[in-house]
Motif scaffolding. Structure first.
Motif, PDB file in Angstrom:
ATOM      1  N   ALA A  58      -9.586  -8.142   0.465  1.00 14.04           N
ATOM      2  CA  ALA A  58     -10.514  -8.126   1.599  1.00 14.04           C
ATOM      3  C   ALA A  58      -9.731  -8.323   2.895  1.00 14.04           C
ATOM      4  CB  ALA A  58     -11.546  -9.244   1.428  1.00 14.04           C
ATOM      5  N   ARG A  59     -10.229  -7.768   3.976  1.00 14.45           N
ATOM      6  CA  ARG A  59      -9.531  -7.841   5.264  1.00 14.45           C
ATOM      7  C   ARG A  59      -9.222  -9.285   5.657  1.00 14.45           C
ATOM      8  NH1 ARG A  59      -8.373  -4.536   9.187  1.00 14.45           N
ATOM      9  NH2 ARG A  59      -9.699  -2.879   8.408  1.00 14.45           N
ATOM     10  N   HIS A  62      -6.304 -10.514   3.624  1.00 17.04           N
ATOM     11  CA  HIS A  62      -5.100  -9.835   4.127  1.00 17.04           C
ATOM     12  C   HIS A  62      -4.620 -10.470   5.430  1.00 17.04           C
ATOM     13  CE1 HIS A  62      -3.145  -6.882   6.779  1.00 17.04           C
ATOM     14  NE2 HIS A  62      -2.541  -6.477   5.680  1.00 17.04           N
ATOM     15  N   ASP A  63      -5.541 -10.596   6.379  1.00 20.06           N
ATOM     16  CA  ASP A  63      -5.173 -11.123   7.691  1.00 20.06           C
ATOM     17  C   ASP A  63      -4.665 -12.565   7.605  1.00 20.06           C
ATOM     18  OD1 ASP A  63      -5.929  -8.681   8.689  1.00 20.06           O
ATOM     19  OD2 ASP A  63      -7.814  -9.391   9.564  1.00 20.06           O
ATOM     20  N   HIS A  64      -5.227 -13.335   6.692  1.00 19.53           N
ATOM     21  CA  HIS A  64      -4.799 -14.727   6.532  1.00 19.53           C
ATOM     22  C   HIS A  64      -3.418 -14.822   5.887  1.00 19.53           C
ATOM     23  CE1 HIS A  64      -4.882 -19.021   5.736  1.00 19.53           C
ATOM     24  NE2 HIS A  64      -4.538 -18.741   4.489  1.00 19.53           N
ATOM     25  N   PHE A  65      -3.186 -14.064   4.818  1.00 15.21           N
ATOM     26  CA  PHE A  65      -1.956 -14.243   4.049  1.00 15.21           C
ATOM     27  C   PHE A  65      -0.772 -13.408   4.511  1.00 15.21           C
ATOM     28  CE2 PHE A  65      -4.838 -16.201   0.968  1.00 15.21           C
ATOM     29  CZ  PHE A  65      -4.112 -17.344   0.702  1.00 15.21           C
ATOM     30  N   LYS A  66      -0.987 -12.356   5.298  1.00 13.74           N
ATOM     31  CA  LYS A  66       0.142 -11.532   5.750  1.00 13.74           C
ATOM     32  C   LYS A  66       1.199 -12.361   6.487  1.00 13.74           C
ATOM     33  CE  LYS A  66       1.584  -7.354   8.010  1.00 13.74           C
ATOM     34  NZ  LYS A  66       1.286  -6.286   8.926  1.00 13.74           N
ATOM     35  N   PRO A  67       0.833 -13.159   7.505  1.00 13.52           N
ATOM     36  CA  PRO A  67       1.874 -13.951   8.169  1.00 13.52           C
ATOM     37  C   PRO A  67       2.465 -15.043   7.267  1.00 13.52           C
ATOM     38  CG  PRO A  67      -0.289 -14.394   9.152  1.00 13.52           C
ATOM     39  CD  PRO A  67      -0.463 -13.284   8.164  1.00 13.52           C
ATOM     40  N   VAL A  68       1.667 -15.564   6.363  1.00 14.97           N
ATOM     41  CA  VAL A  68       2.183 -16.578   5.430  1.00 14.97           C
ATOM     42  C   VAL A  68       3.278 -15.964   4.565  1.00 14.97           C
ATOM     43  CG1 VAL A  68       1.600 -18.075   3.477  1.00 14.97           C
ATOM     44  CG2 VAL A  68       0.011 -17.862   5.396  1.00 14.97           C
ATOM     45  N   ILE A  69       3.012 -14.782   4.028  1.00 13.55           N
ATOM     46  CA  ILE A  69       3.988 -14.102   3.167  1.00 13.55           C
ATOM     47  C   ILE A  69       5.241 -13.742   3.959  1.00 13.55           C
ATOM     48  CG2 ILE A  69       4.412 -11.977   1.864  1.00 13.55           C
ATOM     49  CD1 ILE A  69       1.426 -12.190   0.970  1.00 13.55           C
ATOM     50  N   GLU A  70       5.055 -13.256   5.191  1.00 16.48           N
ATOM     51  CA  GLU A  70       6.207 -12.876   6.019  1.00 16.48           C
ATOM     52  C   GLU A  70       7.104 -14.068   6.338  1.00 16.48           C
ATOM     53  OE1 GLU A  70       4.389 -10.961   9.370  1.00 16.48           O
ATOM     54  OE2 GLU A  70       4.110  -9.080   8.282  1.00 16.48           O
TER      55      GLU A  70
END
Length: 145
Positions: A58-59, A62-70
């Motif tokens: 879900a968007r 995605h928006d929450h975890f993208k910076p965490v993963i990066e």
């Protein structure tokens, strides 16, 4: 208007033989490939914790975890404990660097560039495994039930 989730591209076709009854069962499924893919991932216990095997998140997730993963793409080297950055895939890598990262991405130990060549590779799979962990490695990676 809601956007359609992008499908991931599949680049390999895998074929295998099954009993006639299983073939009939699979042919009656609405999406045979999706069923087989999910069954294989479930067998390995590797269903993605974010998409739960769907291939889409879900968007908001995605928006929450993208910076965490990066920002959390480091792990200590298994040997010297130096922080090692790793990519999400081995695309664009070559040679020993690709093998080192693929080993980690496939569930093996992650080593820094300095330590990786000092650890002997397994004769069966090529993963670099320290001598004191060879027995554990064989139990986890090479035991076929």
């Amino acid at each position: 208007m809601a956007r359609k989730p992008q499908k991931t591209s599949k680049s390999q076709i895998v074929a295998f033989k099954v009993e006639e009854e299983l073939a009939e069962f699979l042919d009656n499924l609405p999406n045979k490939s999706d069923f087989i893919r999910k069954a294989i991932l479930a067998q390995f216990g590797m269903t993605c914790p974010l998409c739960v095997g769907t291939g889409v998140v879900a968007r908001g997730v995605h928006d929450h975890f993208k910076p965490v993963i990066e920002h959390q793409n480091q792990k200590p080297c298994e040997k010297c404990k130096t922080p090692v950055s790793f990519p999400m895939n081995a695309d664009g890598l070559s040679g020993g660097e690709k093998k080192r990262i693929e080993q980690f991405l496939h569930g093996g130990p992650l080593y820094c560039l300095k330590c990786y060549p000092t650890i002997p590779p397994c004769d069966d799979c090529g993963w670099h495994v320290p001598m004191e962990k060879v027995a554990e490695h064989f139990k986890r990676q090479h035991t076929h039930a």
